[in-house]
Structure formats: C-alpha cells, structure tokens
Design a protein around this motif. Structure first.
Motif, PDB file in Angstrom:
ATOM      1  N   PHE A  72      29.667  63.492  51.548  1.00  0.00           N
ATOM      2  CA  PHE A  72      30.983  64.075  51.300  1.00  0.00           C
ATOM      3  C   PHE A  72      31.815  63.157  50.409  1.00  0.00           C
ATOM      4  CE2 PHE A  72      35.443  63.730  52.562  1.00  0.00           C
ATOM      5  CZ  PHE A  72      35.911  64.926  52.056  1.00  0.00           C
ATOM      6  N   ARG A  73      31.826  61.848  50.715  1.00  0.00           N
ATOM      7  CA  ARG A  73      32.610  60.911  49.914  1.00  0.00           C
ATOM      8  C   ARG A  73      32.113  60.863  48.476  1.00  0.00           C
ATOM      9  NH1 ARG A  73      36.449  57.138  52.257  1.00  0.00           N
ATOM     10  NH2 ARG A  73      36.169  56.056  50.319  1.00  0.00           N
ATOM     11  N   THR A  74      30.794  60.915  48.291  1.00  0.00           N
ATOM     12  CA  THR A  74      30.228  60.885  46.948  1.00  0.00           C
ATOM     13  C   THR A  74      30.624  62.132  46.163  1.00  0.00           C
ATOM     14  OG1 THR A  74      28.347  59.627  47.793  1.00  0.00           O
ATOM     15  CG2 THR A  74      28.081  60.668  45.645  1.00  0.00           C
ATOM     16  N   VAL A  75      30.468  63.286  46.784  1.00  0.00           N
ATOM     17  CA  VAL A  75      30.815  64.543  46.112  1.00  0.00           C
ATOM     18  C   VAL A  75      32.314  64.609  45.837  1.00  0.00           C
ATOM     19  CG1 VAL A  75      30.901  67.055  46.429  1.00  0.00           C
ATOM     20  CG2 VAL A  75      28.832  65.797  47.001  1.00  0.00           C
ATOM     21  N   TRP A  76      33.108  64.150  46.778  1.00  0.00           N
ATOM     22  CA  TRP A  76      34.558  64.166  46.619  1.00  0.00           C
ATOM     23  C   TRP A  76      34.989  63.253  45.480  1.00  0.00           C
ATOM     24  CZ3 TRP A  76      38.461  60.723  49.199  1.00  0.00           C
ATOM     25  CH2 TRP A  76      39.753  61.194  49.017  1.00  0.00           C
ATOM     26  N   ALA A  77      34.382  62.056  45.374  1.00  0.00           N
ATOM     27  CA  ALA A  77      34.723  61.136  44.286  1.00  0.00           C
ATOM     28  C   ALA A  77      34.351  61.751  42.938  1.00  0.00           C
ATOM     29  CB  ALA A  77      34.011  59.806  44.482  1.00  0.00           C
ATOM     30  N   ARG A  78      33.192  62.402  42.871  1.00  0.00           N
ATOM     31  CA  ARG A  78      32.794  63.060  41.620  1.00  0.00           C
ATOM     32  C   ARG A  78      33.744  64.206  41.281  1.00  0.00           C
ATOM     33  NH1 ARG A  78      26.293  63.478  42.448  1.00  0.00           N
ATOM     34  NH2 ARG A  78      25.861  61.252  42.216  1.00  0.00           N
ATOM     35  N   TYR A  79      34.169  64.936  42.291  1.00  0.00           N
ATOM     36  CA  TYR A  79      35.105  66.038  42.058  1.00  0.00           C
ATOM     37  C   TYR A  79      36.432  65.512  41.513  1.00  0.00           C
ATOM     38  CZ  TYR A  79      38.580  69.589  42.998  1.00  0.00           C
ATOM     39  OH  TYR A  79      39.620  70.461  42.874  1.00  0.00           O
ATOM     40  N   GLU A  80      36.954  64.461  42.118  1.00  0.00           N
ATOM     41  CA  GLU A  80      38.221  63.887  41.660  1.00  0.00           C
ATOM     42  C   GLU A  80      38.101  63.400  40.214  1.00  0.00           C
ATOM     43  OE1 GLU A  80      41.279  63.516  43.178  1.00  0.00           O
ATOM     44  OE2 GLU A  80      40.493  64.846  44.713  1.00  0.00           O
ATOM     45  N   GLU A  81      36.985  62.748  39.904  1.00  0.00           N
ATOM     46  CA  GLU A  81      36.767  62.236  38.554  1.00  0.00           C
ATOM     47  C   GLU A  81      36.673  63.374  37.546  1.00  0.00           C
ATOM     48  OE1 GLU A  81      32.929  60.333  36.534  1.00  0.00           O
ATOM     49  OE2 GLU A  81      33.744  59.117  38.162  1.00  0.00           O
ATOM     50  N   SER A  82      35.909  64.401  37.879  1.00  0.00           N
ATOM     51  CA  SER A  82      35.770  65.525  36.948  1.00  0.00           C
ATOM     52  C   SER A  82      37.068  66.316  36.841  1.00  0.00           C
ATOM     53  CB  SER A  82      34.616  66.441  37.355  1.00  0.00           C
ATOM     54  OG  SER A  82      34.896  67.098  38.563  1.00  0.00           O
ATOM     55  N   SER A  83      37.837  66.378  37.897  1.00  0.00           N
ATOM     56  CA  SER A  83      39.116  67.074  37.860  1.00  0.00           C
ATOM     57  C   SER A  83      40.082  66.383  36.897  1.00  0.00           C
ATOM     58  CB  SER A  83      39.714  67.129  39.264  1.00  0.00           C
ATOM     59  OG  SER A  83      40.976  67.716  39.245  1.00  0.00           O
ATOM     60  N   GLY A 129      26.036  62.650  56.318  1.00  0.00           N
ATOM     61  CA  GLY A 129      26.886  63.757  55.886  1.00  0.00           C
ATOM     62  C   GLY A 129      28.220  63.289  55.338  1.00  0.00           C
ATOM     63  N   LEU A 130      28.843  62.324  56.010  1.00  0.00           N
ATOM     64  CA  LEU A 130      30.139  61.834  55.543  1.00  0.00           C
ATOM     65  C   LEU A 130      29.994  61.008  54.262  1.00  0.00           C
ATOM     66  CD1 LEU A 130      31.841  60.967  58.937  1.00  0.00           C
ATOM     67  CD2 LEU A 130      32.291  62.912  57.446  1.00  0.00           C
ATOM     68  N   ALA A 131      28.882  60.281  54.122  1.00  0.00           N
ATOM     69  CA  ALA A 131      28.649  59.524  52.883  1.00  0.00           C
ATOM     70  C   ALA A 131      28.452  60.484  51.709  1.00  0.00           C
ATOM     71  CB  ALA A 131      27.442  58.609  53.041  1.00  0.00           C
ATOM     72  N   GLN A 170      36.535  50.277  55.733  1.00  0.00           N
ATOM     73  CA  GLN A 170      37.296  50.583  56.946  1.00  0.00           C
ATOM     74  C   GLN A 170      36.729  51.808  57.650  1.00  0.00           C
ATOM     75  OE1 GLN A 170      41.318  50.886  55.545  1.00  0.00           O
ATOM     76  NE2 GLN A 170      41.635  48.677  55.576  1.00  0.00           N
ATOM     77  N   ALA A 171      36.257  52.791  56.898  1.00  0.00           N
ATOM     78  CA  ALA A 171      35.636  53.967  57.513  1.00  0.00           C
ATOM     79  C   ALA A 171      34.350  53.572  58.250  1.00  0.00           C
ATOM     80  CB  ALA A 171      35.341  55.021  56.456  1.00  0.00           C
ATOM     81  N   CYS A 172      33.599  52.634  57.696  1.00  0.00           N
ATOM     82  CA  CYS A 172      32.379  52.158  58.379  1.00  0.00           C
ATOM     83  C   CYS A 172      32.722  51.435  59.681  1.00  0.00           C
ATOM     84  CB  CYS A 172      31.581  51.236  57.465  1.00  0.00           C
ATOM     85  SG  CYS A 172      30.781  52.092  56.105  1.00  0.00           S
ATOM     86  N   GLY A 205      35.442  61.917  60.584  1.00  0.00           N
ATOM     87  CA  GLY A 205      35.722  62.684  59.371  1.00  0.00           C
ATOM     88  C   GLY A 205      37.050  62.309  58.756  1.00  0.00           C
ATOM     89  N   LYS A 206      38.066  62.124  59.585  1.00  0.00           N
ATOM     90  CA  LYS A 206      39.374  61.720  59.068  1.00  0.00           C
ATOM     91  C   LYS A 206      39.295  60.333  58.438  1.00  0.00           C
ATOM     92  CE  LYS A 206      43.330  62.929  60.672  1.00  0.00           C
ATOM     93  NZ  LYS A 206      44.628  63.154  61.207  1.00  0.00           N
ATOM     94  N   ALA A 207      38.531  59.439  59.057  1.00  0.00           N
ATOM     95  CA  ALA A 207      38.376  58.091  58.495  1.00  0.00           C
ATOM     96  C   ALA A 207      37.638  58.144  57.159  1.00  0.00           C
ATOM     97  CB  ALA A 207      37.633  57.190  59.480  1.00  0.00           C
ATOM     98  N   ALA A 208      36.597  58.961  57.082  1.00  0.00           N
ATOM     99  CA  ALA A 208      35.836  59.058  55.829  1.00  0.00           C
ATOM    100  C   ALA A 208      36.672  59.692  54.727  1.00  0.00           C
ATOM    101  CB  ALA A 208      34.560  59.865  56.051  1.00  0.00           C
ATOM    102  N   TYR A 209      37.558  60.584  55.082  1.00  0.00           N
ATOM    103  CA  TYR A 209      38.377  61.282  54.093  1.00  0.00           C
ATOM    104  C   TYR A 209      39.550  60.443  53.608  1.00  0.00           C
ATOM    105  CZ  TYR A 209      41.079  65.063  51.982  1.00  0.00           C
ATOM    106  OH  TYR A 209      41.781  65.850  51.108  1.00  0.00           O
ATOM    107  N   ARG A 210      40.161  59.684  54.495  1.00  0.00           N
ATOM    108  CA  ARG A 210      41.417  59.007  54.169  1.00  0.00           C
ATOM    109  C   ARG A 210      41.295  57.511  53.904  1.00  0.00           C
ATOM    110  NH1 ARG A 210      44.798  62.896  52.873  1.00  0.00           N
ATOM    111  NH2 ARG A 210      44.965  64.490  54.443  1.00  0.00           N
ATOM    112  N   LEU A 211      40.279  56.843  54.453  1.00  0.00           N
ATOM    113  CA  LEU A 211      40.220  55.385  54.379  1.00  0.00           C
ATOM    114  C   LEU A 211      39.217  54.912  53.331  1.00  0.00           C
ATOM    115  CD1 LEU A 211      40.257  54.442  58.157  1.00  0.00           C
ATOM    116  CD2 LEU A 211      42.119  54.209  56.542  1.00  0.00           C
ATOM    117  N   PRO A 212      39.368  53.659  52.877  1.00  0.00           N
ATOM    118  CA  PRO A 212      38.334  53.067  52.027  1.00  0.00           C
ATOM    119  C   PRO A 212      37.010  52.971  52.800  1.00  0.00           C
ATOM    120  CG  PRO A 212      40.349  51.767  51.931  1.00  0.00           C
ATOM    121  CD  PRO A 212      40.551  52.797  52.996  1.00  0.00           C
ATOM    122  N   ALA A 213      35.917  52.833  52.067  1.00  0.00           N
ATOM    123  CA  ALA A 213      34.576  52.910  52.671  1.00  0.00           C
ATOM    124  C   ALA A 213      34.349  51.866  53.757  1.00  0.00           C
ATOM    125  CB  ALA A 213      33.525  52.784  51.579  1.00  0.00           C
TER     126      ALA A 213
END
Length: 194
Positions: free
Chosen positions: A110-121, A106-108, A68-70, A58-66
């Motif tokens: 999360f990354r998709t939803v998080w990227a959309r959230y950042e963009e919309s924010s 689940g982590l993928a 490196q997280a893989c 989870g920390k890798a998916a949240y903090r690292l590029p895709a």
C-alpha cells in the motif's frame, strides 16, 4: 475490572486524539503507541482485538514514516502475543505470525503504491498546468491578441532567455529576425503573423 475500563478509556482517547495529530508525526506516533496497549482479557477469548490492531497498523502505515510504522507494528505483534504468554486465551502463535506477515506485506505494498500515486499525481498536475498555459498562448496568438512592445534588443533577448516572453521579433528596414527558445512552437505562427 476497573483497570480494564480505565485502559479501554485510555485506548479510545489515544485513538481519537490521533486524528488531531495528523500534522505532527511524533505526536501521532506516541498516541498510536499508547493506543496499541489494549487491555488483555481475563476469561473470554476476544477476536476483535486483532481487528483493532489491524486498524491501528493501517493508520500507522498511512500516516507515519516507515520506521515509526514498523515500530508500531512490532509493538502490535508483541501485544497480540502477550495474552498467550501470560496464560490467557488468545490466538495461536502460527496464526499470529502468518497474519502479521501478510498484514505487513499488504501495508508495505500500500505504501509503495501510494507513494507512486502521489508522485504521478504531482507530475500529471504539472503537465496539465503546462498544457493549459501553452493552449492559452496558442489561442492568444491565433486570435490576434499578440502583444508587441518596443524595447531594446538586450532586454528582449533577456526576457526570452529567462522564459518571461515566448519570442522576440527584431524589425529592420526590409527584414525581421525572430529570437526564441530552441523548441518553441510559436515561431511558425509568429512568422505567419509578421
């Protein structure tokens, strides 16, 4: 036994150093990679290893590029399968594969939803800022705090074209002309004022 304590100390050191490496993805990648090398138990089955691996993933998916997280995820799956390969008690293979696939999905997501959230924010913040600026200008015009300055026609048109002025009014002996952007809501208010 001492090697297990030493490797546990290395794990916790790497895990907590990862907090200091947020701004540097390469260092964070290395520290999470070191942290994923959790010591293999010898005699007793330890289900908490899966929890620790999930936290690292989870920390890798949240903090690292895709990519490196893989890589971290693949290393974690290999480390979860290692006890079974070496003959120690561990989770069965089908469970580990199913758990890894579900965690990866689940982590993928999360990354998709998080990227959309950042963009919309960012988009919403820009729209809110533009709305506030327009509201301030409208209030200024309605309250009569308009600023009219004498300047050459060329300078006034340049300011309107560059967006540094909302509009320009050219006064003539018996008439006036308003120079403004195409979709400027202030033209009607300026006509009422003039």
């Amino acid at each position: 036994m001492p090697w297990r304590l030493g490797s546990s100390a290395i794990f916790f050191t790497a895990y907590f150093i990862a907090l200091l490496c947020r701004a540097r993805p390469a260092m964070l990648f290395v520290t999470l990679l070191v942290a994923s090398l959790w010591p293999i138990g010898t005699d007793a089955f330890n289900p908490y290893i899966l929890l620790v691996f999930s936290i690292i993933a989870g920390k890798a998916a949240y903090r690292l590029p895709a990519i490196q997280a893989c890589v971290i995820g693949i290393v974690l799956v290999v480390c979860a399968i290692m006890p079974d390969l070496l003959g120690y008690p561990g989770f069965p293979w089908p469970f580990l594969v199913l758990y890894s696939v579900i965690l990866a999905i689940g982590l993928a997501l999360f990354r998709t939803v998080w990227a959309r959230y950042e963009e919309s924010s960012v988009r919403n913040e820009t729209l809110l800022s533009e709305y506030r600026n327009m509201k301030r200008r409208m209030n200024r015009i309605r309250s009569g705090l308009n600023e009219f300055r004498m300047q050459s026609e060329k300078a006034a048109r340049t300011k309107v074209r560059e967006g540094r002025a909302d509009l320009a009014v050219k006064l003539m002996r018996n008439d006036y002309r308003i120079a403004a952007a195409v979709d400027n809501p202030f033209v009607q208010l300026a006509e009422q004022h003039v």
